[in-house]
Write a protein that holds these residues in place. Structure first.
Motif, mmCIF file in Angstrom:
data_model
loop_
_atom_site.group_PDB
_atom_site.id
_atom_site.type_symbol
_atom_site.label_atom_id
_atom_site.label_comp_id
_atom_site.label_asym_id
_atom_site.label_seq_id
_atom_site.Cartn_x
_atom_site.Cartn_y
_atom_site.Cartn_z
ATOM 1 N N GLU A 110 -36.491 6.823 6.545
ATOM 2 C CA GLU A 110 -36.099 6.972 5.140
ATOM 3 C C GLU A 110 -35.982 5.630 4.429
ATOM 4 O O GLU A 110 -36.414 5.484 3.285
ATOM 5 C CB GLU A 110 -34.802 7.790 5.049
ATOM 6 C CG GLU A 110 -35.070 9.247 5.448
ATOM 7 C CD GLU A 110 -33.840 10.133 5.529
ATOM 8 O OE1 GLU A 110 -32.737 9.673 5.162
ATOM 9 O OE2 GLU A 110 -33.999 11.289 5.966
ATOM 10 N N GLN B 228 -38.449 4.798 1.322
ATOM 11 C CA GLN B 228 -37.830 4.554 0.010
ATOM 12 C C GLN B 228 -38.171 3.170 -0.518
ATOM 13 O O GLN B 228 -38.395 2.997 -1.721
ATOM 14 C CB GLN B 228 -36.312 4.753 0.095
ATOM 15 C CG GLN B 228 -35.942 6.233 0.216
ATOM 16 C CD GLN B 228 -34.461 6.473 0.416
ATOM 17 O OE1 GLN B 228 -33.659 5.550 0.364
ATOM 18 N NE2 GLN B 228 -34.096 7.722 0.656
ATOM 19 N N GLY C 41 -33.210 10.051 -1.997
ATOM 20 C CA GLY C 41 -34.662 10.035 -2.159
ATOM 21 C C GLY C 41 -35.195 10.844 -3.325
ATOM 22 O O GLY C 41 -36.351 11.267 -3.303
ATOM 23 N N GLY D 251 -29.394 11.905 7.996
ATOM 24 C CA GLY D 251 -30.474 11.502 7.103
ATOM 25 C C GLY D 251 -30.565 12.424 5.898
ATOM 26 O O GLY D 251 -30.077 13.549 5.924
ATOM 27 N N ASP E 152 -33.214 13.864 4.552
ATOM 28 C CA ASP E 152 -34.089 15.033 4.696
ATOM 29 C C ASP E 152 -33.331 16.243 5.230
ATOM 30 O O ASP E 152 -33.542 17.365 4.781
ATOM 31 C CB ASP E 152 -35.262 14.712 5.630
ATOM 32 C CG ASP E 152 -36.358 13.920 4.926
ATOM 33 O OD1 ASP E 152 -36.447 14.004 3.683
ATOM 34 O OD2 ASP E 152 -37.110 13.211 5.619
ATOM 35 N N HIS F 183 -39.327 12.315 3.089
ATOM 36 C CA HIS F 183 -39.392 11.107 3.911
ATOM 37 C C HIS F 183 -40.114 11.363 5.231
ATOM 38 O O HIS F 183 -41.087 10.692 5.562
ATOM 39 C CB HIS F 183 -37.998 10.560 4.191
ATOM 40 C CG HIS F 183 -37.129 10.410 2.984
ATOM 41 N ND1 HIS F 183 -36.325 11.427 2.531
ATOM 42 C CD2 HIS F 183 -36.949 9.369 2.140
ATOM 43 C CE1 HIS F 183 -35.670 11.005 1.452
ATOM 44 N NE2 HIS F 183 -36.039 9.769 1.192
#
Length: 864
Positions: free
Chosen positions: A14, A18, A119, A640, A642, A770
């Motif tokens: 990630e 990013q 994100g 994370g 996601d 990601h």
RNA sequence: GCCGGGAUGGCGGAACUGGUAGACGCGCCAGACUCAAAAUCUGGUAUGGGUAACCAUGUGUGGGUUCGAGUCCCACUCCCGGUACCA
């Protein structure tokens, strides 16, 4: 194929992805008339300091839609900003002695970092905060324009007054009729305030709803009812011994001869005058002041009243009717007076019963008998009785006849429930209303002197708005002269700022107007996403403001939001112990261990701190007061972004409330890890990946490929049409489960696997951008996943040779048969009857008929 | 009070146009691996009965329409959102 880490490491992936997005300005949106635009907007947050799960959910929905539209080739705009004015900043200022501006700007910085960590694909170049003078100067300018156009006026209105703190309270700050800080009983007070003539647009706001096909019906119904257009009669009653008549509005003039008394609001001139003569009236009117202005509180009051000792003359019968003052009649609604027909209005009925007033039925069901009004009012329309010349008429005939008979003392009128928008707030942390007072004379602030800037370096003393005591702000001159004048110290309702921010996003940095030509490219918003709690107020004000701007030539089109997606709340179970005072003390779910029975049902809970039991409360909206919030930042740190995004989309459809479950978050993480491993295993294998040759596939591979394409069809429909991301994810999970079980390492098998994985990765890309980015390159792609086209269904791959059909007897499922997809009705019936279990159930019962639903079921109806 | 929405296994939810109730996930149970635990993997899991095939019951409550109802209609209960100064 590139090297791939066998372990799923979200933090590393990630961060890297990013950074690349930032470096490439991957989400900057530029106007491009050659491309179809898509403006995806989420309701901007109030910068409270911490991002909560409601935000994460809202913004993930928007991000998923934005990324999907981008993969479909649209030129996508997704902006973000801050609804920065409001009460919480003032409360923080009073409690911690921090200036609201400083507190708010620090919060914005924190929350922005949290949003970036998740994100979301925002064009940060368009960021705005409503407390920025370069933003609010334009709404000040627009307000003066509206004043010149006659759409703004000043009028007295009721507020909640805290007599101890000497301040106006919001409805939220009135608890059980008392001020939340002082505890003193609240008083109603009338003060002069600024209004916007939203009622001038009532018809357009109402009729416009019919064309909003992309809006949920519930929201349209609520707005319709809120505007509440009704046609009726305004009737003047002569006051016996008085000069001015008593004017009322009724939607039921057919019941006029059933009127037995009149009721007026405590602030009505007749009540005020009577209070000067009579002590009981004066005491009653005074007691009515001690209640809040909220509609919910007023409607739930015990209905009370006293007679004023005044009578009016019935315009048809000449009968004399008493006038009462009642606590449930509002001076701000209509004329502040109502004609009471207790036989045909339930509230009037209850009041008449309580105070011994006459009840006279004048309506009966058409062709029926006079209704029994002992148990309650008869509120339906019907046929007139006890009404002399009007007996036997229906509603419409009576309406016209009575209107005519009343002559000058009545007028047909269209009335709205909607009231003009009160935009004044007696608060500091808001946009100053740009008006100047020269004694009694009112001057709008001149355009060249805007913005009227809110002084940010202030000393907060007590709870009263410091704006009133800041001489450098209050003292000014009349625009265009040197004559001394005083500034308005009220600020705008914060709904004012949130009514046009979406247009301003389209013209970032415009220095010579509210918006510029760029707004014509991006507006209207294609989809607006936010909480259902905004169904009426914010969304109605925003529609109104858009129409005002359109009438000033600033924007195009009748409506600002083409589609609306309303989001449900995020909830979590609660745990508490009752303290000595009998009040619950809440435990955060993270600090509690639960005990389950052998089915997994929670039976008890203990605090981790002391091991002693705690009570299990209901599942409620995450809040500070219930101590049941889950901090998104903690979960992002652990799993994370996601996983957090995937879970919030998977746990419930967007419009329903979502119950947070920590263990289910773990499940979302497991899924991503399994997907990662499946791709890693696939690319680690050196044997060749063939190309998919549909005709050459064996039965298993053909079936697998059928699933791949059925999944594309299902997910596309869920994401693009239904906005059901939970079932879209479930479909991808099923596909991954099927792919995991397929262990065909032949070139053809590897080709189907490659196709299936590439499809799964693209279908998940909007939700978990990601890890899919990393998987996409692992699968051998160098182009950016952001602009990779959304997968397309191969119709031929979808075709199935055989299908399953349910066989029912009298509607109960009795068999499942597999038939060729091409089987006709007769063949289906024949196959159904052949089945052993069907034979057994039919026995020697007579078959009455057979219902066949193609591709679905056969229902055999037998005599019982 | 009024307006709008909701209620389906132990839990979140699925069933889109009246057509297989419980997809998918969590939890739980059993097994494998392990000295053991965790993690992981495999299988099972609406309730009751039955070795099983299968049978009965079942979508907040009470009625109704239909060959067939979670879905449509009528009456109700409880919960949630809004109710004009929380945002």
């Amino acid at each position: 194929m590139p090297e791939m880490d066998e372990r799923y490491n979200p933090q590393a992936i990630e961060t890297a992805v990013q950074q690349r997005w930032t470096l490439q300005s991957a989400y900057r949106a530029d106007e491009d008339p050659a491309r179809e635009k898509f403006y995806c907007l989420c309701m901007f947050p109030y910068p409270s300091g911490r991002l909560h799960m409601g935000h994460v959910r809202n913004y993930t929905i928007g991000d998923v839609i934005s990324r999907y539209q981008r993969m479909c080739g649209k030129n996508v705009l997704q902006p973000m900003g801050w609804d920065a004015f409001g009460l919480p900043a003032e409360n923080a200022a009073i409690e911690n002695n921090i200036p609201p501006a400083k507190w708010t700007r620090a919060n914005i910085e924190d929350m922005k970092a949290q949003l970036q960590r998740l994100g979301f694909g925002y064009d940060w170049d368009r960021e705005l905060a409503t407390c920025d003078p370069e933003y609010y100067r334009w709404e000040q300018w627009f307000f003066t324009r509206l004043y010149e156009k006659g759409l703004v006026y000043r009028k007295k209105s009721l507020v909640n007054w805290d007599p101890v703190d000497q301040t106006v309270l919001a409805n939220e700050q009135v608890i059980d009729g008392c001020g939340w800080r002082s505890g003193a009983p609240v008083e109603r007070r009338e003060i002069p305030q600024w209004f916007l003539k939203i009622t001038a647009y009532a018809d357009e706001l109402l009729d416009g709803l019919d064309d909003l096909e992309g809006w949920p019906n519930a929201v349209k119904v609520m707005q319709r009812n809120w505007i509440g257009r009704s046609r009726g009669l305004s009737i003047k009653f002569r006051v016996v011994g008085g000069s001015a008549p008593l004017e009322v509005f009724t939607t039921r003039p057919d019941t006029l001869l059933g009127a037995t008394y009149m009721a007026v609001a405590p602030e009505h001139p007749l009540a005020v005058a009577a209070a000067e003569q009579r002590k009981d009236v004066a005491e009653f009117v005074a007691s009515c002041r001690a209640q809040s202005t909220s509609e919910a509180a007023i409607e739930k009051l015990d209905k009370r009243g006293v007679p004023l000792g005044i009578e009016v003359e019935h315009p048809l019968s000449g009968e004399r009717l008493p006038v009462w003052v009642a606590n449930f009649v509002l001076i701000t609604y209509g004329t502040g007076a109502v004609m009471s027909v207790p036989a045909h209005d339930q509230r009037d009925w209850e009041f008449a019963r309580a105070f011994g007033l006459a009840i006279k039925p004048v309506i009966k069901p058409a062709g029926g008998d006079v209704p029994d009004i002992e148990q309650g009012a008869f509120t339906e329309k019907g046929e007139l009785v006890n009404s002399g010349a009007y007996d036997g008429m229906d509603f419409d005939t009576a309406f016209d006849a009575i209107t005519q008979a009343l002559g000058d003392s009545a007028q047909t009128q269209v009335q709205y429930r909607l009231r003009d928008w009160l935009v004044s707030r007696q608060r500091y942390w808001g946009c100053p209303i740009p008006m100047v007072y020269e004694g009694e004379a009112i001057h709008p602030e001149a355009a060249e002197r805007l913005p009227v800037a809110l002084p940010e370096e202030i000393e907060w003393q007590g709870v009263v708005s410091p704006l009133q005591t800041t001489a450098s702000f209050v003292e000014t001159t009349v625009p265009g002269s040197n004559k001394p004048a005083r500034r308005e110290t009220d600020t705008f309702d914060t709904f004012f700022e949130s009514s046009w921010y979406f247009s301003r996003y389209c013209s970032p940095g415009a220095t010579d107007g509210m918006v510029d030509e760029r707004a014509r490219y991006w507006m209207p918003v294609d989809i607006y996403i936010g909480g259902i709690e905004h169904a009426v107020l914010h969304l109605l004000y925003a529609r109104f403001f858009h129409k005002l701007m359109r009438d000033d030539g600033l924007v195009d089109g009748p409506e600002p939001f083409k589609q609306l997606l309303t989001q449900g709340m995020v909830c979590k179970e609660t745990y508490f112990r009752v303290d000595e005072q009998g009040r619950p003390r809440y435990f955060n779910p993270a600090d509690v261990d639960v005990e389950r029975d052998d089915k997994g049902a929670v039976v008890a809970a203990q605090a981790k701190a002391d091991g002693e039991p705690v009570q299990i409360g209901p599942v409620e909206k995450m809040s500070k007061s219930k101590n049941n919030g889950v901090d998104p930042a903690v979960l992002v740190e652990k799993y994370g972004a996601d996983t957090v995004r995937l879970y919030t989309m998977f746990a419930a459809p967007p419009d329903q409330s979502l119950e947070w479950s920590d263990s289910a978050v773990e499940g979302a993480f497991r899924f991503l890890r399994n997907l990662w491993r499946l791709v890693a295993d696939h690319v680690a294998n050196d044997s060749p990946v063939g190309s998919v040759e549909p005709e050459a596939l064996n039965k298993e591979l053909k079936a697998l490929r059928q699933r791949v394409h059925a999944t594309i069809a299902k997910v596309t429909d869920d994401v693009a049409r239904r906005y059901k991301f939970n079932t879209a994810i479930a479909a991808v999970m099923e596909l991954i489960n099927a792919l995991s079980k397929a262990r065909d390492s032949s070139p053809a098998g590897r080709a189907v696997m490659q196709e299936g994985l590439e499809v799964a990765v693209r279908l998940l890309a909007p939700i978990t951008p990601h890890c899919t980015d990393a998987l996409w390159s692992a699968l051998g792609h160098t182009e950016s996943l952001l602009d990779t086209p959304w997968p397309r269904v191969d119709q031929q791959a979808l075709a199935q040779d055989e299908i399953e059909v349910v066989v029912q007897i009298n509607g109960k499922k009795r068999a499942l048969i597999t038939v060729p997809a091409s089987a006709d009705k007769a063949a289906l019936e024949a196959r159904a009857i052949e089945d052993q279990n069907i034979q057994r159930h039919v026995g020697n019962h007579e078959i009455k008929k057979i219902v066949v639903v193609p591709n679905k079921l056969v229902n055999i109806v037998v005599a019982t």
